[in-house]
Design a protein around this motif. Structure first.
Motif, PDB file in Angstrom:
ATOM      1  N   ILE A 293       3.762   5.656  -5.677  1.00 19.47           N
ATOM      2  CA  ILE A 293       3.646   5.723  -7.136  1.00 19.47           C
ATOM      3  C   ILE A 293       2.589   6.752  -7.535  1.00 19.47           C
ATOM      4  CG2 ILE A 293       2.888   4.410  -9.160  1.00 19.47           C
ATOM      5  CD1 ILE A 293       4.338   1.995  -7.932  1.00 19.47           C
ATOM      6  N   VAL A 294       1.484   6.804  -6.807  1.00 14.61           N
ATOM      7  CA  VAL A 294       0.456   7.822  -7.087  1.00 14.61           C
ATOM      8  C   VAL A 294       1.032   9.222  -6.887  1.00 14.61           C
ATOM      9  CG1 VAL A 294      -1.733   8.779  -6.267  1.00 14.61           C
ATOM     10  CG2 VAL A 294      -1.507   6.320  -6.621  1.00 14.61           C
ATOM     11  N   GLY A 295       1.790   9.406  -5.819  1.00 18.14           N
ATOM     12  CA  GLY A 295       2.433  10.702  -5.580  1.00 18.14           C
ATOM     13  C   GLY A 295       3.428  11.054  -6.668  1.00 18.14           C
ATOM     14  N   MET A 296       4.147  10.050  -7.183  1.00 22.22           N
ATOM     15  CA  MET A 296       5.106  10.297  -8.259  1.00 22.22           C
ATOM     16  C   MET A 296       4.384  10.715  -9.542  1.00 22.22           C
ATOM     17  SD  MET A 296       7.656   7.146  -7.369  1.00 22.22           S
ATOM     18  CE  MET A 296       8.900   7.377  -8.616  1.00 22.22           C
ATOM     19  N   VAL A 297       3.242  10.104  -9.807  1.00 24.72           N
ATOM     20  CA  VAL A 297       2.467  10.494 -10.992  1.00 24.72           C
ATOM     21  C   VAL A 297       1.962  11.927 -10.842  1.00 24.72           C
ATOM     22  CG1 VAL A 297       0.316  10.034 -12.247  1.00 24.72           C
ATOM     23  CG2 VAL A 297       1.835   8.152 -11.631  1.00 24.72           C
ATOM     24  N   LEU A 298       1.534  12.302  -9.640  1.00 23.76           N
ATOM     25  CA  LEU A 298       1.091  13.676  -9.412  1.00 23.76           C
ATOM     26  C   LEU A 298       2.243  14.671  -9.594  1.00 23.76           C
ATOM     27  CD1 LEU A 298      -1.255  13.183  -6.330  1.00 23.76           C
ATOM     28  CD2 LEU A 298      -1.913  13.733  -8.675  1.00 23.76           C
ATOM     29  N   MET A 299       3.429  14.288  -9.161  1.00 24.72           N
ATOM     30  CA  MET A 299       4.594  15.168  -9.350  1.00 24.72           C
ATOM     31  C   MET A 299       4.945  15.295 -10.829  1.00 24.72           C
ATOM     32  SD  MET A 299       5.585  16.529  -6.597  1.00 24.72           S
ATOM     33  CE  MET A 299       3.980  16.543  -5.860  1.00 24.72           C
ATOM     34  N   LEU A 300       4.756  14.231 -11.598  1.00 25.29           N
ATOM     35  CA  LEU A 300       5.002  14.321 -13.041  1.00 25.29           C
ATOM     36  C   LEU A 300       4.009  15.253 -13.721  1.00 25.29           C
ATOM     37  CD1 LEU A 300       5.947  10.690 -14.098  1.00 25.29           C
ATOM     38  CD2 LEU A 300       7.398  12.708 -14.061  1.00 25.29           C
ATOM     39  N   THR A 301       2.760  15.258 -13.256  1.00 23.22           N
ATOM     40  CA  THR A 301       1.796  16.187 -13.846  1.00 23.22           C
ATOM     41  C   THR A 301       2.160  17.632 -13.510  1.00 23.22           C
ATOM     42  OG1 THR A 301       0.309  15.964 -11.938  1.00 23.22           O
ATOM     43  CG2 THR A 301      -0.090  14.526 -13.836  1.00 23.22           C
TER      44      THR A 301
ATOM     45  N   ALA B 138       0.834  -1.201   0.000  1.00 26.88           N
ATOM     46  CA  ALA B 138       0.000   0.000   0.000  1.00 26.88           C
ATOM     47  C   ALA B 138       0.869   1.251   0.000  1.00 26.88           C
ATOM     48  CB  ALA B 138      -0.934  -0.004   1.206  1.00 26.88           C
ATOM     49  N   THR B 139       1.952   1.218   0.755  1.00 26.94           N
ATOM     50  CA  THR B 139       2.872   2.358   0.783  1.00 26.94           C
ATOM     51  C   THR B 139       3.497   2.579  -0.579  1.00 26.94           C
ATOM     52  OG1 THR B 139       3.351   1.895   3.107  1.00 26.94           O
ATOM     53  CG2 THR B 139       4.908   3.294   1.928  1.00 26.94           C
ATOM     54  N   ALA B 140       3.920   1.485  -1.230  1.00 21.60           N
ATOM     55  CA  ALA B 140       4.499   1.597  -2.573  1.00 21.60           C
ATOM     56  C   ALA B 140       3.474   2.148  -3.560  1.00 21.60           C
ATOM     57  CB  ALA B 140       5.020   0.240  -3.035  1.00 21.60           C
ATOM     58  N   LEU B 141       2.230   1.716  -3.444  1.00 18.43           N
ATOM     59  CA  LEU B 141       1.183   2.208  -4.335  1.00 18.43           C
ATOM     60  C   LEU B 141       0.946   3.707  -4.132  1.00 18.43           C
ATOM     61  CD1 LEU B 141      -1.007   1.492  -6.426  1.00 18.43           C
ATOM     62  CD2 LEU B 141      -2.559   1.183  -4.504  1.00 18.43           C
ATOM     63  N   PHE B 142       0.897   4.145  -2.881  1.00 18.95           N
ATOM     64  CA  PHE B 142       0.702   5.567  -2.607  1.00 18.95           C
ATOM     65  C   PHE B 142       1.891   6.398  -3.092  1.00 18.95           C
ATOM     66  CE2 PHE B 142      -2.368   4.243   0.839  1.00 18.95           C
ATOM     67  CZ  PHE B 142      -3.481   4.702   0.154  1.00 18.95           C
TER      68      PHE B 142
ATOM     69  N   THR C 170      11.130   8.965  -5.166  1.00 18.56           N
ATOM     70  CA  THR C 170      11.860   7.840  -5.746  1.00 18.56           C
ATOM     71  C   THR C 170      12.755   7.189  -4.703  1.00 18.56           C
ATOM     72  OG1 THR C 170      11.822   8.911  -7.906  1.00 18.56           O
ATOM     73  CG2 THR C 170      13.421   7.154  -7.587  1.00 18.56           C
ATOM     74  N   VAL C 171      13.407   8.000  -3.893  1.00 12.66           N
ATOM     75  CA  VAL C 171      14.248   7.457  -2.810  1.00 12.66           C
ATOM     76  C   VAL C 171      13.387   6.634  -1.845  1.00 12.66           C
ATOM     77  CG1 VAL C 171      15.625   8.094  -0.807  1.00 12.66           C
ATOM     78  CG2 VAL C 171      16.006   9.234  -2.981  1.00 12.66           C
ATOM     79  N   LEU C 172      12.254   7.169  -1.460  1.00 15.63           N
ATOM     80  CA  LEU C 172      11.364   6.429  -0.559  1.00 15.63           C
ATOM     81  C   LEU C 172      10.873   5.142  -1.208  1.00 15.63           C
ATOM     82  CD1 LEU C 172       9.285   9.380   0.893  1.00 15.63           C
ATOM     83  CD2 LEU C 172      11.007   8.017   2.073  1.00 15.63           C
TER      84      LEU C 172
END
Length: 106
Positions: free
Chosen positions: A17-25, A11-15, A47-49
């Motif tokens: 990845i969602v945060g990384m997608v938001l940062m890309l936008t 779940a942490t990894a999924l969250f 990415t480090v996390l």
């Protein structure tokens, strides 16, 4: 009932990845250079996390070394980009810096 830790890690990894997608936008649609730079820096932190969490998911916590190296490169790159856009060059003439510091002292 099994150990809930693998589910928490996933779940942490999924969250992350969602945060990384938001940062890309934010990186693509950022209105200013500093918004984009902040998005790149935040993406690097996430990415480090993610590398740390992924290392524990696959039961190889030695991936933390790679994550720390990536964090150091992210920090140095952010400072270099800020310095470049501040001075319009990566090299700064130290005589100019000395002139500014002596003016501030007087």
């Amino acid at each position: 009932m099994g150990d809930p830790m693998p589910y928490i890690m996933l779940a942490t990894a999924l969250f992350l990845i969602v945060g990384m997608v938001l940062m890309l936008t934010r990186l693509i649609g950022g209105p200013s250079l500093y918004d984009r730079l902040l998005a790149v820096n935040s993406f690097g932190t996430k990415t480090v996390l993610f590398l740390c969490v992924f290392g524990f998911i696959i039961d190889r916590p030695d991936g933390i070394d790679i994550a720390l190296l990536y964090a150091l490169m992210n920090f140095i790159a952010t400072i270099a980009v800020l310095k470049f856009f501040s001075y319009k060059a990566l090299a700064v003439d130290l005589r100019d810096v000395a002139d500014v510091s002596t003016e501030e002292v007087q």
